[in-house]
Design a protein around this motif. Structure first.
Motif, PDB file in Angstrom:
ATOM      1  N   GLU A  21       0.825  -1.077  -0.025  1.00 47.25           N
ATOM      2  CA  GLU A  21       0.020   0.175   0.147  1.00 47.25           C
ATOM      3  C   GLU A  21       1.066   1.394   0.024  1.00 47.25           C
ATOM      4  OE1 GLU A  21       0.451  -1.785   2.784  1.00 47.25           O
ATOM      5  OE2 GLU A  21       0.331  -0.810   4.480  1.00 47.25           O
ATOM      6  N   VAL A  61      -2.345  11.997   6.289  1.00 46.11           N
ATOM      7  CA  VAL A  61      -3.856  11.551   6.161  1.00 46.11           C
ATOM      8  C   VAL A  61      -3.885  10.238   6.034  1.00 46.11           C
ATOM      9  CG1 VAL A  61      -5.450  11.412   4.295  1.00 46.11           C
ATOM     10  CG2 VAL A  61      -4.539  13.834   4.583  1.00 46.11           C
ATOM     11  N   GLN A  62      -2.638   9.529   5.622  1.00 48.01           N
ATOM     12  CA  GLN A  62      -2.694   8.063   5.380  1.00 48.01           C
ATOM     13  C   GLN A  62      -2.559   7.295   7.031  1.00 48.01           C
ATOM     14  OE1 GLN A  62      -3.078   6.599   2.727  1.00 48.01           O
ATOM     15  NE2 GLN A  62      -2.891   4.167   3.571  1.00 48.01           N
ATOM     16  N   GLN A  80      -5.867   7.434   8.485  1.00 52.34           N
ATOM     17  CA  GLN A  80      -6.857   6.426   7.945  1.00 52.34           C
ATOM     18  C   GLN A  80      -6.497   5.058   8.534  1.00 52.34           C
ATOM     19  OE1 GLN A  80      -6.424   5.276   3.906  1.00 52.34           O
ATOM     20  NE2 GLN A  80      -7.548   3.517   4.835  1.00 52.34           N
ATOM     21  N   GLU A  81      -5.307   4.761   8.733  1.00 51.91           N
ATOM     22  CA  GLU A  81      -4.668   3.488   9.189  1.00 51.91           C
ATOM     23  C   GLU A  81      -5.300   3.116  10.657  1.00 51.91           C
ATOM     24  OE1 GLU A  81      -1.388   1.447   8.066  1.00 51.91           O
ATOM     25  OE2 GLU A  81      -1.965   2.187   6.054  1.00 51.91           O
ATOM     26  N   SER A  92      -9.033   2.894  10.657  1.00 48.09           N
ATOM     27  CA  SER A  92      -9.529   1.722  10.354  1.00 48.09           C
ATOM     28  C   SER A  92      -9.152   0.634  11.354  1.00 48.09           C
ATOM     29  CB  SER A  92      -9.585   1.671   8.823  1.00 48.09           C
ATOM     30  OG  SER A  92      -8.407   2.006   8.688  1.00 48.09           O
ATOM     31  N   MET A 144     -12.088   0.293  16.396  1.00 44.97           N
ATOM     32  CA  MET A 144     -12.789   1.486  16.132  1.00 44.97           C
ATOM     33  C   MET A 144     -14.201   1.666  16.310  1.00 44.97           C
ATOM     34  SD  MET A 144     -10.521   3.809  16.624  1.00 44.97           S
ATOM     35  CE  MET A 144      -8.532   3.949  16.949  1.00 44.97           C
ATOM     36  N   PRO A 151     -13.287   7.056  12.926  1.00 51.47           N
ATOM     37  CA  PRO A 151     -12.311   7.267  11.906  1.00 51.47           C
ATOM     38  C   PRO A 151     -12.691   8.638  11.360  1.00 51.47           C
ATOM     39  CG  PRO A 151     -13.613   5.172  11.475  1.00 51.47           C
ATOM     40  CD  PRO A 151     -14.101   5.750  12.678  1.00 51.47           C
ATOM     41  N   SER A 176      -9.801  11.452  11.836  1.00 52.70           N
ATOM     42  CA  SER A 176      -9.150  12.032  10.596  1.00 52.70           C
ATOM     43  C   SER A 176      -9.298  13.495  10.550  1.00 52.70           C
ATOM     44  CB  SER A 176      -9.177  11.024   9.341  1.00 52.70           C
ATOM     45  OG  SER A 176     -10.644  11.290   9.032  1.00 52.70           O
ATOM     46  N   LEU A 193     -15.457   5.603   4.808  1.00 53.97           N
ATOM     47  CA  LEU A 193     -15.449   6.070   6.479  1.00 53.97           C
ATOM     48  C   LEU A 193     -15.330   7.545   6.458  1.00 53.97           C
ATOM     49  CD1 LEU A 193     -13.624   3.082   7.892  1.00 53.97           C
ATOM     50  CD2 LEU A 193     -15.933   3.271   7.594  1.00 53.97           C
ATOM     51  N   THR A 194     -14.723   8.181   5.604  1.00 50.42           N
ATOM     52  CA  THR A 194     -14.588   9.815   5.612  1.00 50.42           C
ATOM     53  C   THR A 194     -15.254  10.073   4.243  1.00 50.42           C
ATOM     54  OG1 THR A 194     -12.326   9.510   5.164  1.00 50.42           O
ATOM     55  CG2 THR A 194     -13.103   9.701   7.404  1.00 50.42           C
ATOM     56  N   ILE A 207     -11.142  -3.884   7.422  1.00 51.72           N
ATOM     57  CA  ILE A 207     -11.862  -2.729   6.744  1.00 51.72           C
ATOM     58  C   ILE A 207     -11.019  -1.731   6.387  1.00 51.72           C
ATOM     59  CG2 ILE A 207     -13.741  -1.104   7.164  1.00 51.72           C
ATOM     60  CD1 ILE A 207     -15.162  -3.306   8.844  1.00 51.72           C
ATOM     61  N   GLN A 266     -11.873   7.046   1.889  1.00 51.11           N
ATOM     62  CA  GLN A 266     -12.029   8.752   1.760  1.00 51.11           C
ATOM     63  C   GLN A 266     -13.023   8.988   0.709  1.00 51.11           C
ATOM     64  OE1 GLN A 266      -8.200  10.198   1.675  1.00 51.11           O
ATOM     65  NE2 GLN A 266      -7.391   8.878   3.299  1.00 51.11           N
ATOM     66  N   THR A 269      -5.363   2.674  -3.645  1.00 51.37           N
ATOM     67  CA  THR A 269      -4.202   2.349  -2.582  1.00 51.37           C
ATOM     68  C   THR A 269      -4.694   1.165  -1.436  1.00 51.37           C
ATOM     69  OG1 THR A 269      -3.662   4.667  -3.032  1.00 51.37           O
ATOM     70  CG2 THR A 269      -2.953   3.735  -0.859  1.00 51.37           C
ATOM     71  N   ASN A 301      -4.857  -2.161  -2.966  1.00 53.17           N
ATOM     72  CA  ASN A 301      -3.436  -2.691  -2.920  1.00 53.17           C
ATOM     73  C   ASN A 301      -3.032  -3.302  -1.713  1.00 53.17           C
ATOM     74  OD1 ASN A 301      -3.147  -2.335  -5.543  1.00 53.17           O
ATOM     75  ND2 ASN A 301      -2.272  -0.301  -5.581  1.00 53.17           N
ATOM     76  N   LYS A 302      -3.373  -2.489  -0.541  1.00 55.24           N
ATOM     77  CA  LYS A 302      -2.927  -3.058   0.579  1.00 55.24           C
ATOM     78  C   LYS A 302      -3.565  -4.130   1.170  1.00 55.24           C
ATOM     79  CE  LYS A 302      -3.490  -1.877   5.773  1.00 55.24           C
ATOM     80  NZ  LYS A 302      -1.898  -2.344   6.199  1.00 55.24           N
TER      81      LYS A 302
END
Lengths: 283, 349, 358
Positions: free
Chosen positions: B31, B273-274, B277-278, B281, B285, B290, B294, C5-6, C42, C46, C54, C57-58
């Motif tokens: 990722e 931001v990333q 997000q991690e 999620s 949570m 989330p 964020s 989620l956002t 999960i 965004q 992205t 891919n993760k």
């Protein structure tokens, strides 16, 4: 002809909403030189606050009034953060207001959740001849006219208004005259907050708001405000009307999908025409 | 702009950075590979914006429009069978050409008027893309964009795109450096300070402004082209006004007028931001955490950075480094220049 | 699972997540699938296509065997090319028909297609004698435009004539010009294809303008996201829904009634509100994958085969995926409801059909 007048009325109605949002931009920019990206937030918060108060059983009118007062206080807080330490450059302040706007998303979601809300305003139509306008829009047009008149008088005729304007034209001179520029800036933010909140409480019955509705609201308001160079309330009002009427005409006679694009193009053309008349060096 | 002994040390730093950039992609977890591509793409766009704002004193709130134009100009021929690699040319060239064409009238506006003009331009471009369905796929989007490649050589994996992207970053930075150091570059800087003074000194102000505007659009177009091939799907929804604002944030956080600022700005904003997000999620949570987390933390980071370092991260760092150097060496031209620039930049918006 | 989620679709994505988590919990509490537990990861997209890729891919890097997709069509459409490349089963909760027409071997969707919904609405119009109808659609919204296109294509079959076509976009706030046209056209009903705040605004202005004809909404409005802000103005508005949304009114003869009652009861206990459409989508997506794993095995290609041979009754109806049908739901799974006191109640037209199991 009736059809044309109907579209014109619709344009004036939505133009007034844009103009009302624009007032907040104008007051804050005129005094502090900061473009407040959080201006749409005041409207969103105003809508949510009025919604909560109405649900708690507060009467119409009072609920909206209290919501506006609270957004004025919120405006003050936004100003405190955005103006930062003395000497924070406007670009930094602008990004800070953007940050505050995003922060408000977190607040709104925590307090009210992420669902859109709306409440009932005036219902029904006001019809004159064959031309009609929703009563809520009539209210907005009235509110916009009163607000602009009040602002014009305030800046032009009152001592405080002139002091505020002095801050924008020459900060050092204003300071020498004993005006506290920073405090005036805060005052401008509070007024801006109240104006944004006013727009919000009047708009929410017409269109639902959710936590991130501020962007859409602010873009139209910004467009109207920029028409008056962000400093002249009356031209900003004209800007709002140009935008609203152009949109309504495009939707009425052509195709609504193009209403925003064409209305913006019209505004751009008018601004370019103004710029070419002013000559290249004048701001 | 740099002290006499600095270049060699600086060259070393750049060489180490370059080597690290090249070595990274294959060892990154999956990722992070796509994230790495996005940081590079954002750095390219931000670099153009930073050039436009920091050196030419012009604001753009519609930079994502050129990102979009580049993406479509690269993808449309490729979808119709043209060699995809050609898109790396058509993307930036079309974006720059459109910028040059609209720049002539648009750049007569200045300051906030120009900011509005670029914002309006983006909204108009998005409407056009959504409505010109036969050409662009409309709001449903353009799908089936072939992978980037020449003949049998094709970029498919994120690692391959990481190399393409960072090659582009390098090219863009080199071009920018040369522009900044050239005679027109110096003239441009004068432009950011005072247009009338520059004009009085014989700088062809209008032409220079249009050129920088076109160059910054070309950068955005190049990034957009790579983006289109990387995702193989583009739609008007991929290029919202918020993206333009995000580019502005990256430029401001990194520091205007600094080439490295765009890289730092793009990386910091994307990574924050990333990371949020991690965290958001993580399995434990609750529902709305989330979003709240964020938004709140991103906002706070933005506010704190801009209040503490109003001219951005990189200018703040260079100023500190310069102050330390000043202890043993006399004030260099660099520090004086940087300070002056930082204060000038504050008048851009 | 990738979900929003956002961003703009967070209200949808959050419910997708809750639905999927409930399914995970139920399956694992019942001992998992063939003794193995489901592990659901999960990630947020965004509400952005690039972030969806992205996150995808993760997930693939982490070695997942199947992916549940975002309810934001943009995200799903961006992920589909990579899904084709990686050959990972992808069950989307987004409503755009283009995900499954033409068929992508590994892509499936849970909501009813707009084409199915459009047909059901046309049936309703025909039954009600609404032959001259006006339409308002958001031409900047993929879902709305596709829905309207397929409805337009089939209108003649049902003898429905769309005599007035109006458009709007995301920034439209004043619908007076459009509603003026509709009034002048003499249409017997107004059909709306849009998502988000637009339909709420239209509903309020529609009421104020006093057009006095039925207002009909697509299944995008079958949730409190629409009904609550529209408030009293939404009373008596006709909305297309899935079976789950009208769960409390399902006759016990209907195949979905039992699973719907069970699912909604658990959801209401945990979250204190009736599950919206999106929660059903997230729930079903995981149920469908689990069902496929149980029947054909847990590798990516086995799950794909399993999905293509699914016949599973869920709170949204019975999915019958096949090699050529990757959306599964049919006309019988779409209900035409009327809003009463903010609730979605099947119309007499649909109540009769539900009883017959059609």
């Amino acid at each position: 002809m009736t059809l044309f007048l109907q579209y014109l009325a619709a344009g004036i109605a939505s133009g007034s909403t844009f103009a009302l949002v624009a007032t907040g931009f104008v007051v804050i920019y005129r005094v502090t030189g900061v473009i407040n990206f959080a201006q749409g937030v005041f409207a969103v918060l105003g809508g949510f606050l009025a919604y909560s108060l109405l649900h708690a059983g507060v009467a119409h009118g009072l609920a909206e009034g209290v919501a506006v007062l609270i957004t004025a206080a919120i405006g003050l807080v936004v100003g405190l953060v955005a103006l930062g330490r003395r000497g924070t450059p406007p670009l930094a302040s602008l990004i800070v207001t953007l940050g505050l706007a995003i922060f408000s998303y977190a607040v709104v979601i925590t307090v009210w959740g992420d669902l859109p809300i709306s409440y009932d305003g005036l219902s029904g139509l006001l019809a004159i001849g064959g031309v009609s306008m929703q009563r809520q829009y009539v209210l907005i047009v009235g509110a916009a006219v009163v607000t602009f008149l009040a602002l014009a008088l305030f800046f032009g005729r009152t001592y405080l208004g002139m002091a505020l304007t002095a801050c924008s034209s020459d900060q050092r001179a204003a300071r020498l005259m004993g005006i506290d520029v920073w405090r005036m800036g805060l005052l401008a933010f509070a007024v801006g907050g109240a104006l944004g909140g006013l727009a919000g409480v009047l708009l929410t019955p017409l269109q639902p708001v959710q936590f991130d509705s501020d962007v859409g609201i602010a873009v139209n308001g910004f467009a109207a405000a920029i028409f008056g160079g962000l400093v002249r309330p009356v031209t900003a009002f004209a800007g709002g009307l140009v935008l609203g009427v152009a949109e309504a005409m495009v939707a009425g006679y052509y195709r609504s999908s193009y209403e925003t694009a064409i209305a913006l193009a019209v505004m751009l053309a008018l601004m370019l025409w103004q710029a070419s008349r002013r000559g290249p060096t004048e701001e | 702009m740099i002290g006499p002994r600095a270049p060699s040390r600086r060259a070393l730093v750049v060489a180490v950075l370059a080597a690290a950039t090249l070595a990274l992609p294959p060892v990154l977890p999956p990722e992070w590979q796509s994230l790495y591509v996005f940081i590079g793409l954002y750095a390219i766009v931000t670099c153009g914006l930073s050039l436009l704002m920091g050196f030419a004193g012009q604001v753009s709130l519609g930079q994502a429009a050129f990102y979009a134009i580049g993406a479509y100009a690269a993808a449309i021929p490729a979808v119709h069978g043209a060699p995809p690699a050609l898109g790396l040319l058509t993307g930036p060239v079309v974006a720059a050409a459109i910028a040059a064409a609209i720049g002539v009238p648009l750049l007569r506006l200045r300051g906030h008027y120009l900011a509005f003009g670029t914002l309006a331009f983006q909204l108009i471009v998005l409407t056009f893309i959504a409505e010109a369905g036969d050409l662009t796929g409309g709001d449903i989007g353009l799908r089936g964009i072939p992978p980037l490649g020449l003949g049998s050589l094709q970029a498919v994996t994120p690692v391959q795109y990481a190399y393409v992207t960072w090659l582009a970053v390098t090219a863009v930075f080199l071009v920018t450096r040369n522009v900044v150091r050239s005679r027109p570059g110096r003239a441009l800087r004068a432009l950011a300070t005072s247009e009338s003074a520059a004009a009085a000194a014989g700088v062809p102000v209008a032409a220079y402004k249009v050129e920088v505007f076109a160059l910054s659009a070309g950068y955005a177009g190049l990034a957009g082209a790579i983006y289109a091939f990387f995702l193989s799907y583009i739609a008007p929804g991929s290029f919202p006004i918020l993206l333009s604002i995000q580019f502005l944030v990256m430029a401001a956080v990194g520091g205007l007028g600094a080439v490295w600022g765009s890289l730092v700005g793009a990386a910091v904003v994307t990574l924050v931001v990333q990371l949020l997000q991690e965290i958001g999620s993580l399995p434990a949570m609750p529902t709305q955490v989330p979003a709240v987390l964020s938004y709140a933390v991103y906002a706070l980071v933005l506010i704190v950075v801009m209040l503490l370092l109003p001219s951005g991260i990189v200018p703040a760092l260079t100023a500190r480094a310069a102050r330390r150097r000043r202890d043993d060496v006399a004030p260099t031209e660099a520090t004086a220049g940087d300070d002056a620039r930082a204060s000038r930049l504050s008048s851009v918006l | 699972m990738i979900t929003s989620l956002t961003g703009a679709y967070s209200a949808l994505g959050t419910n997708d997540k809750l639905g999927a988590l409930q399914a995970e919990d139920e399956i694992n509490k019942a001992g998992g699938i063939n003794g193995r537990k489901i592990d659901l990861t999960i990630l947020d997209d965004q509400t952005k296509p690039d972030q969806a890729v992205t996150s995808y891919n993760k997930l693939v890097g982490d070695g997942v065997v199947a992916v549940i997709g975002s309810s934001y069509s943009g995200s799903s459409l961006a992920v589909i090319p990579v899904v084709d490349r990686d050959k990972i089963p992808y069950v989307s909760t987004a409503a755009a028909d283009d995900q499954v027409t033409p068929v992508h071997a590994y892509v499936f969707m849970t909501p009813p297609t707009a084409a199915t919904v459009g047909d059901r609405l046309l049936q309703y119009m025909k039954a009600k004698g609404l032959t001259k109808v006006a339409v308002l659609y958001n031409s900047a919204n993929a879902f709305a435009e596709l829905g309207w296109k397929s409805m337009k294509a089939n209108a003649a079959k049902y003898g429905v004539d769309f005599i007035d076509q109006e458009t709007n976009d995301f920034s439209t706030t004043n619908y007076t010009p459009q509603l003026t046209h509709v009034k002048a056209s003499g249409a017997q009903a107004l059909m709306v294809w849009d998502t988000g705040p637009g339909p709420v605004t239209v509903t309020k202005q529609f009421k104020d303008q006093g057009l006095g004809i039925p207002l009909i909404m697509s299944h995008a409005e079958a949730s409190t996201l629409y009904a609550k802000p529209a408030g009293a103005a939404a009373e008596n508005v006709i909305v297309a829904t899935s079976l789950g949304v009208v769960g409390p009114y399902l006759p016990s003869a209907n195949a979905a009634s039992k699973v719907t009652a069970a699912m909604t009861k658990t959801f209401q206990t945990a979250n204190k509100y009736y599950p919206p459409q999106f929660a059903f989508d997230g729930y079903n997506a995981l149920e469908l994958i689990a069902d496929a794993i149980k029947r054909t095995g847990a590798t990516a290609s086995q799950i794909q085969q399993g999905l293509e041979s699914s016949t599973l009754t869920t709170p949204e109806g019975t999915y019958r995926y096949s090699k050529t049908d990757h959306y599964g739901l049919g006309l019988a799974d779409v209900v035409i409801a009327r809003i009463k006191n903010g609730n979605f109640v099947p119309t007499a037209f649909s109540a009769a059909l539900l009883k017959e199991g059609k």
